[in-house]
Design a protein around this motif. Sequence first.
Motif, PDB file in Angstrom:
ATOM      1  N   LEU A 251       0.776  -1.317   0.082  1.00  0.00           N
ATOM      2  CA  LEU A 251       0.100  -0.174   0.100  1.00  0.00           C
ATOM      3  C   LEU A 251       0.707   1.149  -0.004  1.00  0.00           C
ATOM      4  N   SER A 252       0.365   2.398  -0.873  1.00  0.00           N
ATOM      5  CA  SER A 252       1.035   3.439  -0.804  1.00  0.00           C
ATOM      6  C   SER A 252       0.282   4.571  -1.005  1.00  0.00           C
ATOM      7  N   GLY A 253       0.491   5.576  -1.231  1.00  0.00           N
ATOM      8  CA  GLY A 253      -0.128   6.988  -1.610  1.00  0.00           C
ATOM      9  C   GLY A 253      -0.458   7.703  -0.387  1.00  0.00           C
ATOM     10  N   LEU A 254       0.142   7.228   0.793  1.00  0.00           N
ATOM     11  CA  LEU A 254      -0.016   7.629   2.272  1.00  0.00           C
ATOM     12  C   LEU A 254       1.060   8.521   2.631  1.00  0.00           C
ATOM     13  N   LEU A 255       0.830   9.717   3.426  1.00  0.00           N
ATOM     14  CA  LEU A 255       1.934  10.546   3.879  1.00  0.00           C
ATOM     15  C   LEU A 255       2.567   9.677   5.132  1.00  0.00           C
ATOM     16  N   VAL A 256       3.586   9.796   5.453  1.00  0.00           N
ATOM     17  CA  VAL A 256       4.441   9.351   6.672  1.00  0.00           C
ATOM     18  C   VAL A 256       3.514   9.519   7.887  1.00  0.00           C
ATOM     19  N   VAL A 257       2.934  10.717   8.030  1.00  0.00           N
ATOM     20  CA  VAL A 257       1.996  11.120   9.111  1.00  0.00           C
ATOM     21  C   VAL A 257       0.829  10.307   9.085  1.00  0.00           C
ATOM     22  N   GLN A 258       0.380   9.789   7.917  1.00  0.00           N
ATOM     23  CA  GLN A 258      -0.874   9.093   7.958  1.00  0.00           C
ATOM     24  C   GLN A 258      -0.756   7.684   8.240  1.00  0.00           C
ATOM     25  N   ALA A 259       0.557   7.256   8.252  1.00  0.00           N
ATOM     26  CA  ALA A 259       0.851   5.849   8.303  1.00  0.00           C
ATOM     27  C   ALA A 259      -0.021   4.811   9.117  1.00  0.00           C
ATOM     28  N   GLU A 260       0.062   5.492  10.496  1.00  0.00           N
ATOM     29  CA  GLU A 260      -0.404   4.805  11.749  1.00  0.00           C
ATOM     30  C   GLU A 260      -1.942   4.428  11.505  1.00  0.00           C
ATOM     31  N   SER A 261      -2.741   5.576  11.032  1.00  0.00           N
ATOM     32  CA  SER A 261      -4.099   5.420  10.841  1.00  0.00           C
ATOM     33  C   SER A 261      -4.346   4.321   9.877  1.00  0.00           C
ATOM     34  N   ILE A 262      -3.486   4.189   8.852  1.00  0.00           N
ATOM     35  CA  ILE A 262      -3.627   3.120   7.837  1.00  0.00           C
ATOM     36  C   ILE A 262      -3.221   1.626   8.444  1.00  0.00           C
ATOM     37  N   ILE A 263      -2.448   1.573   9.069  1.00  0.00           N
ATOM     38  CA  ILE A 263      -1.818   0.441  10.012  1.00  0.00           C
ATOM     39  C   ILE A 263      -2.932  -0.003  10.711  1.00  0.00           C
ATOM     40  N   ASP A 264      -3.526   0.748  11.553  1.00  0.00           N
ATOM     41  CA  ASP A 264      -4.660   0.513  12.504  1.00  0.00           C
ATOM     42  C   ASP A 264      -5.738  -0.018  11.822  1.00  0.00           C
ATOM     43  N   ALA A 265      -6.039   0.547  10.542  1.00  0.00           N
ATOM     44  CA  ALA A 265      -7.335   0.085   9.901  1.00  0.00           C
ATOM     45  C   ALA A 265      -7.270  -1.497   9.134  1.00  0.00           C
ATOM     46  N   TYR A 266      -5.871  -1.737   8.802  1.00  0.00           N
ATOM     47  CA  TYR A 266      -5.660  -2.758   8.012  1.00  0.00           C
ATOM     48  C   TYR A 266      -5.375  -4.051   9.324  1.00  0.00           C
ATOM     49  N   VAL A 267      -4.786  -3.454  10.255  1.00  0.00           N
ATOM     50  CA  VAL A 267      -4.646  -4.546  11.137  1.00  0.00           C
ATOM     51  C   VAL A 267      -6.112  -5.024  11.704  1.00  0.00           C
ATOM     52  N   ALA A 268      -6.873  -3.933  11.973  1.00  0.00           N
ATOM     53  CA  ALA A 268      -8.387  -4.256  12.364  1.00  0.00           C
ATOM     54  C   ALA A 268      -9.131  -5.234  11.266  1.00  0.00           C
ATOM     55  N   ALA A 269      -8.821  -4.887  10.058  1.00  0.00           N
ATOM     56  CA  ALA A 269      -9.245  -5.733   9.155  1.00  0.00           C
ATOM     57  C   ALA A 269      -8.663  -7.282   8.826  1.00  0.00           C
ATOM     58  N   GLY A 270      -7.772  -7.351   9.647  1.00  0.00           N
ATOM     59  CA  GLY A 270      -7.069  -8.884   9.702  1.00  0.00           C
ATOM     60  C   GLY A 270      -5.647  -9.055   8.980  1.00  0.00           C
ATOM     61  N   PHE A 271      -4.832  -7.918   9.151  1.00  0.00           N
ATOM     62  CA  PHE A 271      -3.580  -7.788   8.541  1.00  0.00           C
ATOM     63  C   PHE A 271      -2.584  -7.522   9.654  1.00  0.00           C
ATOM     64  N   THR A 272      -1.226  -8.157   9.160  1.00  0.00           N
ATOM     65  CA  THR A 272       0.061  -7.964   9.930  1.00  0.00           C
ATOM     66  C   THR A 272       0.692  -7.102   9.227  1.00  0.00           C
ATOM     67  N   LEU A 273       1.401  -6.024   9.777  1.00  0.00           N
ATOM     68  CA  LEU A 273       2.576  -5.221   9.236  1.00  0.00           C
ATOM     69  C   LEU A 273       3.759  -6.206   9.019  1.00  0.00           C
ATOM     70  N   LEU A 274       4.189  -6.116   7.781  1.00  0.00           N
ATOM     71  CA  LEU A 274       5.502  -6.782   7.636  1.00  0.00           C
ATOM     72  C   LEU A 274       6.754  -5.733   7.487  1.00  0.00           C
ATOM     73  N   SER A 275       6.399  -4.632   6.717  1.00  0.00           N
ATOM     74  CA  SER A 275       7.528  -3.690   6.594  1.00  0.00           C
ATOM     75  C   SER A 275       6.863  -2.277   6.285  1.00  0.00           C
ATOM     76  N   ARG A 276       7.681  -1.373   6.477  1.00  0.00           N
ATOM     77  CA  ARG A 276       7.383   0.060   5.897  1.00  0.00           C
ATOM     78  C   ARG A 276       8.775   0.642   5.234  1.00  0.00           C
ATOM     79  N   GLU A 277       8.353   1.417   4.298  1.00  0.00           N
ATOM     80  CA  GLU A 277       9.403   2.492   3.931  1.00  0.00           C
ATOM     81  C   GLU A 277       9.072   3.743   3.827  1.00  0.00           C
ATOM     82  N   ASP A 278       9.838   4.850   4.412  1.00  0.00           N
ATOM     83  CA  ASP A 278       9.353   6.039   4.130  1.00  0.00           C
ATOM     84  C   ASP A 278      10.373   6.595   2.966  1.00  0.00           C
TER      85      ASP A 278
END
Length: 290
Positions: A251-278
């Motif tokens: 997933l991309s198209g998000l600002l660094v400052v928005q990353a946490e809210s996207i991670i929260d939404a995807y974790v709640a939907a059943g995903f695990t974060l593997l990595s991120r790159e800024d």
Amino acid sequence: MPTYSALTTLPGEEPAQGLAAALEDLDDAPLGVGVFEIEDGSGLWEVGAYFEEAPDDIVLMILAEAWGAKPFAVSELPEIDWVAKVRRELSPVEAGRFFVFGSHDADKVPEGRIALQIEATVAFGTGHHGTTLGCLRAFDRLFDEGFRPANVADIGCGTAVLAMAAAAVLPEARVIASDIDRVAVDVAEANVAINGLAGRVECLEAAGFEHAVLHDAAPFDLVFANILKGPLIELAPSMAAHLGTGGIAILSGLLVVQAESIIDAYVAAGFTLLSREDIGEWCTLVLRRN
Ligand SMILES: C[S@@+](CC[C@H](N)C(=O)[O-])C[C@H]1O[C@@H](n2cnc3c(N)ncnc32)[C@H](O)[C@@H]1O
């Protein structure tokens, strides 16, 4: 050769298009008018015009006021070699094994790289943007680790650069590229043909996963979605529904400052974060469907 530019910003696509149309209707019409969404989540749009002669300040002021835009900033442009400038700005992009280039750089493709030719067009995705680069690099790393998805979707494909990267290194995979914007789909189809991938990448117009072909092709084991924060959050439940267990979402198209809210939404939907790159102010996330 344009010698003056006039730029302003305003909220909302409709007024931005209205202001652009009003500029085009001027007696001293500009040489060109552009309308762009400022991709920082602010909802602001930029309207710019190029003029051969200095534009009438009063006319610009009246138009800006009428459409709720900031006053135009008018500048005189220095003499520019436009061909050299476009070539410089669209210099090739290297992302791991991928080499993304315009036709003017066809002679620069290094041996042994996966070459993807993209023409500078109205669709997004020349590889220069931190979001596209982040997605290409994330896929390149996963590929290095042995990841070989057989069923791939690129949601919000723009030029189809990500779908083509997948098709180029995964000869057995089914790859679907979709975009909400018909113009982008046409550009994607043209790029797929230029790169000899016709028949390998299916291009279609769809919002998110809302298309029978995407429903029928699911579950995917890799989905790229380089779209903005709002659509990404909206897409989380349907991303979970269309990815198989262990499937990967880049997933991309998000600002660094928005990353946490996207991670929260995807974790709640059943995903695990593997990595991120800024990369600069942009963030790319790699998530696995649990
Ligand atoms: C930032 S561009 C990404 C293009 C390309 N995938 C890349 O990585 O360079 C985002 C694209 O997503 C499309 N888009 C935005 N929202 C969408 C949605 N809900 N469903 C499908 N496409 C969408 C836009 O039309 C645009 O072409």
